[in-house]
Design a protein around this motif. Structure first.
Motif, PDB file in Angstrom:
ATOM      1  N   ASP A  80      -2.798  11.354  -4.987  1.00 47.33           N
ATOM      2  CA  ASP A  80      -3.957  10.751  -4.327  1.00 47.33           C
ATOM      3  C   ASP A  80      -3.721   9.274  -4.036  1.00 47.33           C
ATOM      4  OD1 ASP A  80      -5.303  13.158  -4.372  1.00 47.33           O
ATOM      5  OD2 ASP A  80      -6.499  12.663  -6.152  1.00 47.33           O
ATOM      6  N   SER A  81      -3.051   8.582  -4.949  1.00 51.47           N
ATOM      7  CA  SER A  81      -2.744   7.164  -4.745  1.00 51.47           C
ATOM      8  C   SER A  81      -1.818   6.967  -3.555  1.00 51.47           C
ATOM      9  CB  SER A  81      -2.109   6.565  -5.997  1.00 51.47           C
ATOM     10  OG  SER A  81      -3.009   6.566  -7.065  1.00 51.47           O
ATOM     11  N   LEU A  82      -0.814   7.820  -3.439  1.00 55.66           N
ATOM     12  CA  LEU A  82       0.103   7.716  -2.301  1.00 55.66           C
ATOM     13  C   LEU A  82      -0.611   7.998  -0.988  1.00 55.66           C
ATOM     14  CD1 LEU A  82       3.309   9.386  -3.775  1.00 55.66           C
ATOM     15  CD2 LEU A  82       2.998   6.982  -3.157  1.00 55.66           C
ATOM     16  N   ALA A  83      -1.460   9.001  -0.989  1.00 56.14           N
ATOM     17  CA  ALA A  83      -2.220   9.326   0.227  1.00 56.14           C
ATOM     18  C   ALA A  83      -3.159   8.170   0.580  1.00 56.14           C
ATOM     19  CB  ALA A  83      -3.009  10.618   0.032  1.00 56.14           C
ATOM     20  N   ALA A  84      -3.781   7.573  -0.426  1.00 57.43           N
ATOM     21  CA  ALA A  84      -4.680   6.447  -0.191  1.00 57.43           C
ATOM     22  C   ALA A  84      -3.900   5.240   0.328  1.00 57.43           C
ATOM     23  CB  ALA A  84      -5.422   6.085  -1.484  1.00 57.43           C
ATOM     24  N   TYR A  85      -2.712   5.020  -0.218  1.00 56.61           N
ATOM     25  CA  TYR A  85      -1.883   3.907   0.255  1.00 56.61           C
ATOM     26  C   TYR A  85      -1.511   4.109   1.722  1.00 56.61           C
ATOM     27  CZ  TYR A  85       1.900   0.572   0.710  1.00 56.61           C
ATOM     28  OH  TYR A  85       2.693  -0.452   1.146  1.00 56.61           O
ATOM     29  N   GLU A  86      -1.109   5.329   2.079  1.00 61.03           N
ATOM     30  CA  GLU A  86      -0.768   5.620   3.473  1.00 61.03           C
ATOM     31  C   GLU A  86      -1.974   5.375   4.381  1.00 61.03           C
ATOM     32  OE1 GLU A  86       1.061   9.453   4.120  1.00 61.03           O
ATOM     33  OE2 GLU A  86       2.337   9.192   2.368  1.00 61.03           O
ATOM     34  N   ARG A  87      -3.126   5.823   3.955  1.00 65.05           N
ATOM     35  CA  ARG A  87      -4.348   5.604   4.745  1.00 65.05           C
ATOM     36  C   ARG A  87      -4.631   4.111   4.851  1.00 65.05           C
ATOM     37  NH1 ARG A  87      -8.414   6.461   7.646  1.00 65.05           N
ATOM     38  NH2 ARG A  87     -10.573   6.231   7.048  1.00 65.05           N
ATOM     39  N   GLY A  88      -4.435   3.380   3.776  1.00 65.50           N
ATOM     40  CA  GLY A  88      -4.655   1.933   3.786  1.00 65.50           C
ATOM     41  C   GLY A  88      -3.746   1.216   4.768  1.00 65.50           C
ATOM     42  N   VAL A  89      -2.491   1.617   4.820  1.00 70.06           N
ATOM     43  CA  VAL A  89      -1.562   1.007   5.769  1.00 70.06           C
ATOM     44  C   VAL A  89      -2.023   1.279   7.204  1.00 70.06           C
ATOM     45  CG1 VAL A  89       0.803   1.102   6.674  1.00 70.06           C
ATOM     46  CG2 VAL A  89       0.420   0.986   4.215  1.00 70.06           C
ATOM     47  N   GLY A  90      -2.461   2.496   7.460  1.00 72.95           N
ATOM     48  CA  GLY A  90      -2.975   2.830   8.788  1.00 72.95           C
ATOM     49  C   GLY A  90      -4.201   1.997   9.151  1.00 72.95           C
ATOM     50  N   LEU A  91      -5.112   1.833   8.197  1.00 71.33           N
ATOM     51  CA  LEU A  91      -6.307   1.028   8.436  1.00 71.33           C
ATOM     52  C   LEU A  91      -5.941  -0.433   8.661  1.00 71.33           C
ATOM     53  CD1 LEU A  91      -8.635   2.644   5.755  1.00 71.33           C
ATOM     54  CD2 LEU A  91      -8.972   2.715   8.245  1.00 71.33           C
ATOM     55  N   TYR A  92      -4.987  -0.923   7.876  1.00 68.33           N
ATOM     56  CA  TYR A  92      -4.522  -2.305   8.052  1.00 68.33           C
ATOM     57  C   TYR A  92      -3.987  -2.507   9.460  1.00 68.33           C
ATOM     58  CZ  TYR A  92      -1.392  -6.298   7.788  1.00 68.33           C
ATOM     59  OH  TYR A  92      -0.742  -7.475   8.049  1.00 68.33           O
ATOM     60  N   GLU A 147     -11.664  -1.721   2.602  1.00 69.56           N
ATOM     61  CA  GLU A 147     -12.245  -2.338   1.406  1.00 69.56           C
ATOM     62  C   GLU A 147     -12.687  -1.276   0.393  1.00 69.56           C
ATOM     63  OE1 GLU A 147     -15.282  -4.805   3.140  1.00 69.56           O
ATOM     64  OE2 GLU A 147     -13.911  -6.507   3.342  1.00 69.56           O
ATOM     65  N   GLN A 148     -13.296  -0.207   0.880  1.00 71.41           N
ATOM     66  CA  GLN A 148     -13.726   0.875  -0.009  1.00 71.41           C
ATOM     67  C   GLN A 148     -12.522   1.549  -0.657  1.00 71.41           C
ATOM     68  OE1 GLN A 148     -16.233   3.498   2.254  1.00 71.41           O
ATOM     69  NE2 GLN A 148     -17.729   1.896   2.698  1.00 71.41           N
ATOM     70  N   LEU A 149     -11.479   1.741   0.122  1.00 72.17           N
ATOM     71  CA  LEU A 149     -10.265   2.374  -0.378  1.00 72.17           C
ATOM     72  C   LEU A 149      -9.605   1.519  -1.453  1.00 72.17           C
ATOM     73  CD1 LEU A 149      -8.373   4.825   0.018  1.00 72.17           C
ATOM     74  CD2 LEU A 149      -7.177   3.483   1.741  1.00 72.17           C
ATOM     75  N   VAL A 150      -9.515   0.224  -1.219  1.00 76.26           N
ATOM     76  CA  VAL A 150      -8.917  -0.688  -2.204  1.00 76.26           C
ATOM     77  C   VAL A 150      -9.733  -0.674  -3.489  1.00 76.26           C
ATOM     78  CG1 VAL A 150      -8.477  -3.123  -2.719  1.00 76.26           C
ATOM     79  CG2 VAL A 150      -7.760  -2.163  -0.525  1.00 76.26           C
ATOM     80  N   GLU A 151     -11.046  -0.704  -3.347  1.00 77.25           N
ATOM     81  CA  GLU A 151     -11.909  -0.677  -4.532  1.00 77.25           C
ATOM     82  C   GLU A 151     -11.679   0.600  -5.346  1.00 77.25           C
ATOM     83  OE1 GLU A 151     -16.660  -0.536  -5.418  1.00 77.25           O
ATOM     84  OE2 GLU A 151     -15.968  -1.903  -3.855  1.00 77.25           O
ATOM     85  N   LYS A 152     -11.575   1.718  -4.645  1.00 77.59           N
ATOM     86  CA  LYS A 152     -11.335   2.999  -5.314  1.00 77.59           C
ATOM     87  C   LYS A 152      -9.977   2.996  -6.020  1.00 77.59           C
ATOM     88  CE  LYS A 152     -11.347   7.956  -4.318  1.00 77.59           C
ATOM     89  NZ  LYS A 152     -11.465   8.973  -3.258  1.00 77.59           N
ATOM     90  N   MET A 153      -8.970   2.447  -5.353  1.00 77.56           N
ATOM     91  CA  MET A 153      -7.628   2.412  -5.941  1.00 77.56           C
ATOM     92  C   MET A 153      -7.562   1.466  -7.143  1.00 77.56           C
ATOM     93  SD  MET A 153      -5.187   2.543  -2.581  1.00 77.56           S
ATOM     94  CE  MET A 153      -3.651   2.694  -3.512  1.00 77.56           C
TER      95      MET A 153
END
Length: 98
Positions: free
Chosen positions: A41-53, A26-32
């Motif tokens: 940074d967006s690509l790295a955040a997306y990769e992290r988001g997929v892992g969290l999902y 949720e924090q990552l999505v808000e930041k994005m």
């Protein structure tokens, strides 16, 4: 059991892992959503988001299994699947502003 050991056991539980992963997602999505990140940074955040999902998904599957085992310990496979837990992986359209 010491307090530290109890805390470590709690933080290793699937429910705790789900809660932590969901909060981080949720924090990552808000930041994005603010749109102030670089492409890298967006690509790295997306990769992290997929892992969290995926971690959240795994924790939910474990919870469903536990409920099935509790519902019918002799035959957990006979339990009906939860309708709300038929998730699909996010697609690009889930992340677009269209």
């Amino acid at each position: 059991m010491s307090r530290k050991t109890t805390q470590e056991a709690a933080s290793a539980s699937p429910v705790s892992d789900f809660e932590q992963s969901l909060d981080a997602l949720e924090q990552l999505v808000e930041k994005m959503e603010h749109g102030e990140m670089s492409l890298e940074d967006s690509l790295a955040a997306y990769e992290r988001g997929v892992g969290l999902y995926r971690r959240c998904q795994s924790a939910l599957e474990q919870a469903e299994l536990r409920v099935r085992l509790l519902s019918d310990p002799q035959n957990p496979a006979a339990a009906e699947p939860f309708a709300a837990l038929s998730p699909q992986a996010p697609t690009r359209s889930d992340f677009s502003d269209d």
